[in-house]
Design a protein around this motif. Structure first.
Motif, PDB file in Angstrom:
ATOM      1  N   SER A   9       0.824  -1.200   0.000  1.00  0.00           N
ATOM      2  CA  SER A   9       0.000   0.000   0.000  1.00  0.00           C
ATOM      3  C   SER A   9       0.869   1.264   0.000  1.00  0.00           C
ATOM      4  CB  SER A   9      -0.965  -0.054   1.190  1.00  0.00           C
ATOM      5  OG  SER A   9      -2.024   0.857   1.037  1.00  0.00           O
ATOM      6  N   ILE A  48      -7.465   0.165  -2.592  1.00  0.00           N
ATOM      7  CA  ILE A  48      -6.879   0.620  -3.852  1.00  0.00           C
ATOM      8  C   ILE A  48      -7.542  -0.201  -4.959  1.00  0.00           C
ATOM      9  CG2 ILE A  48      -4.776   0.932  -5.200  1.00  0.00           C
ATOM     10  CD1 ILE A  48      -3.191   1.012  -2.653  1.00  0.00           C
ATOM     11  N   TYR A  90       1.215   1.665  -4.002  1.00  0.00           N
ATOM     12  CA  TYR A  90       1.327   2.842  -4.864  1.00  0.00           C
ATOM     13  C   TYR A  90       2.658   2.805  -5.602  1.00  0.00           C
ATOM     14  CZ  TYR A  90      -2.883   4.775  -2.840  1.00  0.00           C
ATOM     15  OH  TYR A  90      -4.187   4.984  -2.465  1.00  0.00           O
TER      16      TYR A  90
END
Length: 241
Positions: free
Chosen positions: A75, A196, A101
């Motif tokens: 993450s 996400i 990310y």
């Protein structure tokens, strides 16, 4: 055998890797699960330049290893491992982004989070505080992070989450083609991820044509919901040419 360095995402710590670390160690690997500065319950949060300080912290750990490492970020930790690769690319065999990310130079986590179709839901899942930190609301944890996770691990996580510096979401990463792009990349997509979204996971990979991809039919917390499958995916990446 390999050395794995596993870096937890926002509001999480080394505790989230307990099952994965045990399995990797049972296979003969060396496993490090450092807590980022300010992320232990008794710590003062790193509210000033947390991304920079975390990257320096993990880069120093990587420098101390004799062999190249497999560096895994979950993450928000995707930002951290990217910056570590910029600092010590020669010490990293592989970067693995676990529903993480994967950003280009100059981008921030918030740039991507605000364009996601679940942006409002994520904002409502977080409580913002006057000291520059935020926390994930306990009643939302299961819905957003652990929608495929057993009740035991949900309770385990609820009892251990810590404040996250808001600055980490706003800080642009600084990477270069010359250094960052010299490291092998792997991305593990989590198909049932409510934090996400899958379309965003795919969009973040698009600018990196050489990224290897694995898919897990799990939530945002595969270290709890699919640890065996997660370890297998990590090992396939590691063995890939």
């Amino acid at each position: 055998m390999a050395t794995y360095v596993l870096v937890a995402g926002a509001w999480h710590g080394s505790w989230c890797w307990v099952e994965v670390a045990r399995m990797l160690e049972a296979a003969g690997h060396r496993v490090l699960t450092p807590n980022l500065l300010g992320t232990e319950a008794e710590d003062e949060p790193e509210t000033t330049e947390p991304l920079h300080r975390w990257a320096e912290q993990i880069a120093e750990i990587v420098r101390q290893e004799v062999d190249e490492v497999v560096l895994v970020g979950h993450s928000r930790a995707g930002l951290v491992i990217s910056e570590v690769a910029e600092r010590v690319p020669e010490k990293i065999d592989l970067l693995v982004y676990l529903a993480a990310y994967l950003l280009q130079d100059g981008q921030t986590l918030n740039d991507w989070a605000q364009r996601a179709h679940n942006a409002d839901a994520m904002t409502n899942a977080v409580a913002f505080h006057s000291d520059g930190t935020c926390t994930i609301k306990p009643e939302i944890l299961e819905k957003i992070f652990c929608n495929r996770t057993s009740a035991h691990f949900i309770d385990f996580a609820r009892a251990r989450t810590v404040p996250e510096p808001i600055a980490a979401f706003m800080s642009p990463i600084q990477i270069s083609h010359e250094r960052f792009s010299s490291v092998r990349l792997g991305y593990i997509e989590c198909l049932q991820d409510q934090a996400i979204p899958l379309d965003m996971q795919k969009a973040m990979q698009a600018p990196f044509p050489n990224v290897m991809t694995e898919k897990l039919d799990c939530d945002h917390s595969p270290f709890f919901s699919m640890p065996h499958e997660l370890v297998s995916a990590l090992e396939r990446f590691r063995r890939a040419e």
